[in-house]
Design a protein around this motif. Sequence first.
Motif, PDB file in Angstrom:
ATOM      1  N   PHE A  80       0.838  -1.196   0.000  1.00  0.00           N
ATOM      2  CA  PHE A  80       0.000   0.000   0.000  1.00  0.00           C
ATOM      3  C   PHE A  80       0.883   1.261   0.000  1.00  0.00           C
ATOM      4  O   PHE A  80       0.581   2.240  -0.691  1.00  0.00           O
ATOM      5  CB  PHE A  80      -0.939  -0.001   1.208  1.00  0.00           C
ATOM      6  N   ALA A  81       1.970   1.225   0.748  1.00  0.00           N
ATOM      7  CA  ALA A  81       2.898   2.361   0.770  1.00  0.00           C
ATOM      8  C   ALA A  81       3.547   2.550  -0.601  1.00  0.00           C
ATOM      9  O   ALA A  81       3.724   3.686  -1.074  1.00  0.00           O
ATOM     10  CB  ALA A  81       3.967   2.147   1.844  1.00  0.00           C
ATOM     11  N   GLN A  82       3.899   1.436  -1.245  1.00  0.00           N
ATOM     12  CA  GLN A  82       4.511   1.503  -2.577  1.00  0.00           C
ATOM     13  C   GLN A  82       3.572   2.163  -3.589  1.00  0.00           C
ATOM     14  O   GLN A  82       4.005   2.950  -4.442  1.00  0.00           O
ATOM     15  CB  GLN A  82       4.867   0.094  -3.053  1.00  0.00           C
ATOM     16  N   ALA A  83       2.285   1.861  -3.494  1.00  0.00           N
ATOM     17  CA  ALA A  83       1.314   2.444  -4.420  1.00  0.00           C
ATOM     18  C   ALA A  83       1.291   3.967  -4.291  1.00  0.00           C
ATOM     19  O   ALA A  83       1.266   4.694  -5.297  1.00  0.00           O
ATOM     20  CB  ALA A  83      -0.072   1.855  -4.180  1.00  0.00           C
ATOM     21  N   HIS A  84       1.289   4.458  -3.055  1.00  0.00           N
ATOM     22  CA  HIS A  84       1.331   5.911  -2.837  1.00  0.00           C
ATOM     23  C   HIS A  84       2.595   6.513  -3.447  1.00  0.00           C
ATOM     24  O   HIS A  84       2.538   7.563  -4.109  1.00  0.00           O
ATOM     25  CB  HIS A  84       1.288   6.222  -1.339  1.00  0.00           C
ATOM     26  N   GLU A  85       3.725   5.854  -3.230  1.00  0.00           N
ATOM     27  CA  GLU A  85       5.001   6.356  -3.760  1.00  0.00           C
ATOM     28  C   GLU A  85       4.989   6.379  -5.289  1.00  0.00           C
ATOM     29  O   GLU A  85       5.440   7.355  -5.912  1.00  0.00           O
ATOM     30  CB  GLU A  85       6.155   5.483  -3.253  1.00  0.00           C
ATOM     31  N   ASN A  86       4.481   5.312  -5.899  1.00  0.00           N
ATOM     32  CA  ASN A  86       4.476   5.250  -7.356  1.00  0.00           C
ATOM     33  C   ASN A  86       3.519   6.260  -7.975  1.00  0.00           C
ATOM     34  O   ASN A  86       3.789   6.801  -9.056  1.00  0.00           O
ATOM     35  CB  ASN A  86       4.134   3.832  -7.820  1.00  0.00           C
ATOM     36  N   LEU A  87       2.420   6.533  -7.294  1.00  0.00           N
ATOM     37  CA  LEU A  87       1.506   7.554  -7.801  1.00  0.00           C
ATOM     38  C   LEU A  87       2.162   8.930  -7.749  1.00  0.00           C
ATOM     39  O   LEU A  87       2.034   9.733  -8.691  1.00  0.00           O
ATOM     40  CB  LEU A  87       0.206   7.538  -6.989  1.00  0.00           C
ATOM     41  N   ASP A  88       2.908   9.203  -6.693  1.00  0.00           N
ATOM     42  CA  ASP A  88       3.652  10.462  -6.621  1.00  0.00           C
ATOM     43  C   ASP A  88       4.690  10.549  -7.745  1.00  0.00           C
ATOM     44  O   ASP A  88       4.881  11.616  -8.344  1.00  0.00           O
ATOM     45  CB  ASP A  88       4.349  10.594  -5.268  1.00  0.00           C
ATOM     46  N   LYS A  89       5.346   9.447  -8.029  1.00  0.00           N
ATOM     47  CA  LYS A  89       6.317   9.441  -9.133  1.00  0.00           C
ATOM     48  C   LYS A  89       5.643   9.760 -10.467  1.00  0.00           C
ATOM     49  O   LYS A  89       6.188  10.497 -11.295  1.00  0.00           O
ATOM     50  CB  LYS A  89       7.006   8.070  -9.227  1.00  0.00           C
ATOM     51  N   LEU A  90       4.443   9.217 -10.672  1.00  0.00           N
ATOM     52  CA  LEU A  90       3.754   9.440 -11.943  1.00  0.00           C
ATOM     53  C   LEU A  90       3.317  10.890 -12.117  1.00  0.00           C
ATOM     54  O   LEU A  90       3.217  11.373 -13.251  1.00  0.00           O
ATOM     55  CB  LEU A  90       2.547   8.508 -12.066  1.00  0.00           C
ATOM     56  N   ILE A  91       3.062  11.596 -11.030  1.00  0.00           N
ATOM     57  CA  ILE A  91       2.719  13.019 -11.147  1.00  0.00           C
ATOM     58  C   ILE A  91       3.829  13.759 -11.885  1.00  0.00           C
ATOM     59  O   ILE A  91       3.582  14.512 -12.830  1.00  0.00           O
ATOM     60  CB  ILE A  91       2.484  13.636  -9.755  1.00  0.00           C
ATOM     61  N   GLU A  92       5.070  13.514 -11.457  1.00  0.00           N
ATOM     62  CA  GLU A  92       6.219  14.165 -12.097  1.00  0.00           C
ATOM     63  C   GLU A  92       6.446  13.629 -13.501  1.00  0.00           C
ATOM     64  O   GLU A  92       6.736  14.384 -14.439  1.00  0.00           O
ATOM     65  CB  GLU A  92       7.471  13.953 -11.234  1.00  0.00           C
ATOM     66  N   ILE A  93       6.277  12.318 -13.680  1.00  0.00           N
ATOM     67  CA  ILE A  93       6.502  11.692 -14.990  1.00  0.00           C
ATOM     68  C   ILE A  93       5.506  12.207 -16.020  1.00  0.00           C
ATOM     69  O   ILE A  93       5.875  12.514 -17.165  1.00  0.00           O
ATOM     70  CB  ILE A  93       6.411  10.164 -14.856  1.00  0.00           C
ATOM     71  N   PHE A  94       4.243  12.317 -15.639  1.00  0.00           N
ATOM     72  CA  PHE A  94       3.247  12.829 -16.586  1.00  0.00           C
ATOM     73  C   PHE A  94       3.564  14.266 -16.993  1.00  0.00           C
ATOM     74  O   PHE A  94       3.290  14.674 -18.111  1.00  0.00           O
ATOM     75  CB  PHE A  94       1.841  12.763 -15.979  1.00  0.00           C
ATOM     76  N   GLU A  95       4.144  15.024 -16.080  1.00  0.00           N
ATOM     77  CA  GLU A  95       4.459  16.418 -16.385  1.00  0.00           C
ATOM     78  C   GLU A  95       5.678  16.546 -17.288  1.00  0.00           C
ATOM     79  O   GLU A  95       5.677  17.329 -18.243  1.00  0.00           O
ATOM     80  CB  GLU A  95       4.681  17.208 -15.097  1.00  0.00           C
ATOM     81  N   ASN A  96       6.728  15.761 -16.998  1.00  0.00           N
ATOM     82  CA  ASN A  96       7.972  15.941 -17.773  1.00  0.00           C
ATOM     83  C   ASN A  96       8.083  15.002 -18.973  1.00  0.00           C
ATOM     84  O   ASN A  96       9.001  15.140 -19.782  1.00  0.00           O
ATOM     85  CB  ASN A  96       9.202  15.822 -16.867  1.00  0.00           C
ATOM     86  N   GLY A  97       7.181  14.034 -19.088  1.00  0.00           N
ATOM     87  CA  GLY A  97       7.173  13.162 -20.265  1.00  0.00           C
ATOM     88  C   GLY A  97       8.272  12.119 -20.285  1.00  0.00           C
ATOM     89  O   GLY A  97       8.587  11.574 -21.358  1.00  0.00           O
TER      90      GLY A  97
END
Length: 367
Positions: A247-264
């Motif tokens: 469950f903690a990993q899911a939160h971390e990966n969602l935070d990573k995707l916020i930046e990834i979606f922005e920078n491509g």
Amino acid sequence: MFTAKDFIPSNYTNTVESGNFQWSAPSNIALVKYWGKKDNQIPANPSVSFTLNNCKTVTKLAFAKKESSISLNATSNDFSFDLLFEGKPKKEFKPKIQKFLERIEIYLPFIKDYHFTIDTENTFPHSSGIASSASGMAALAMNLMRLEKELNPAITDDYFFQKASMLARLGSGSACRSIKGEIVVWGNQQNIPGSSDLFGVEFPHAVHDNFKNFQDTILLVDKGEKQVSSTVGHELMHNHPFAEQRFAQAHENLDKLIEIFENGNLKEFIKVVESEALTLHAMMMTSMPYFILMKPNTLEIINAIWKFRTETKIPVCFTLDAGANVHVLYPNKDKGIVLQFIQDELVGFCQNGQYICDEIGQGAVEN
């Protein structure tokens, strides 16, 4: 942001005797996976998905006010509905619809006043191995909300869609992500404004052009019924030895995707998405009882994708649902060469050579 209590209506201003609506709702493919839930279809961790475009359910809802003496065996306190799938009665689906109606009655108190005919079909082949519960429950929820809109025209669009997502969740958890598009978050996440365990919300941050018209080709490895249902799989997370870390990993990966979606950054996108897919199946293999939903050809496809990506540097990757089929994700600009690769090297691993080409879509629409 609406709470569950906000979705309980106090009264309706209009009366409607009969009519019909038709809505279509798409399937979706999770990038950060939802696996494990609490009571009332509340997710144990947040998830984010691409809404699909072509794989969808089309549902027509006809309704008529009940007569008080509709039959000797039925009263106004009963749910009354007929269910047709692809034009034919589908008795085995009725218990799931009955349970859904029982869950949502508090939010749509009018549903016992009507007899419904639910006529539904999928745009993808029946028994194709693609989960239709998300698209099916989303389409039904949209139709029921459309009726509530007739009974109370003052309902706002925000209320309409968020309540539809909440209702869909009560039928199938991931269905709440099939109401809107293109990227939808479900579950409380600190860095996602408006995110909620109750319903899905459109991803609120910037999305790089690399993810516009993103493609999803679904390789149908196994079209049979799963040995273990998703419902049972979710339940097995309650006593899972790695649940809290997951469950903690899911939160971390969602935070990573916020930046990834922005920078491509497609390389980082691939790392998160493939790791999430394999973690989902690792949770299945390490639960008690343990089970494996991947098939040998699932692994063949994964290895072929890794080899192709290494050799060509094309940012194609895979993800998996709770099953054997493989979703091949890639940018629109690489569509030609990836489809050629699929036809040349991957089709042989698909049951009867079947695959479906899809892409990011916009969510449910009234037809």
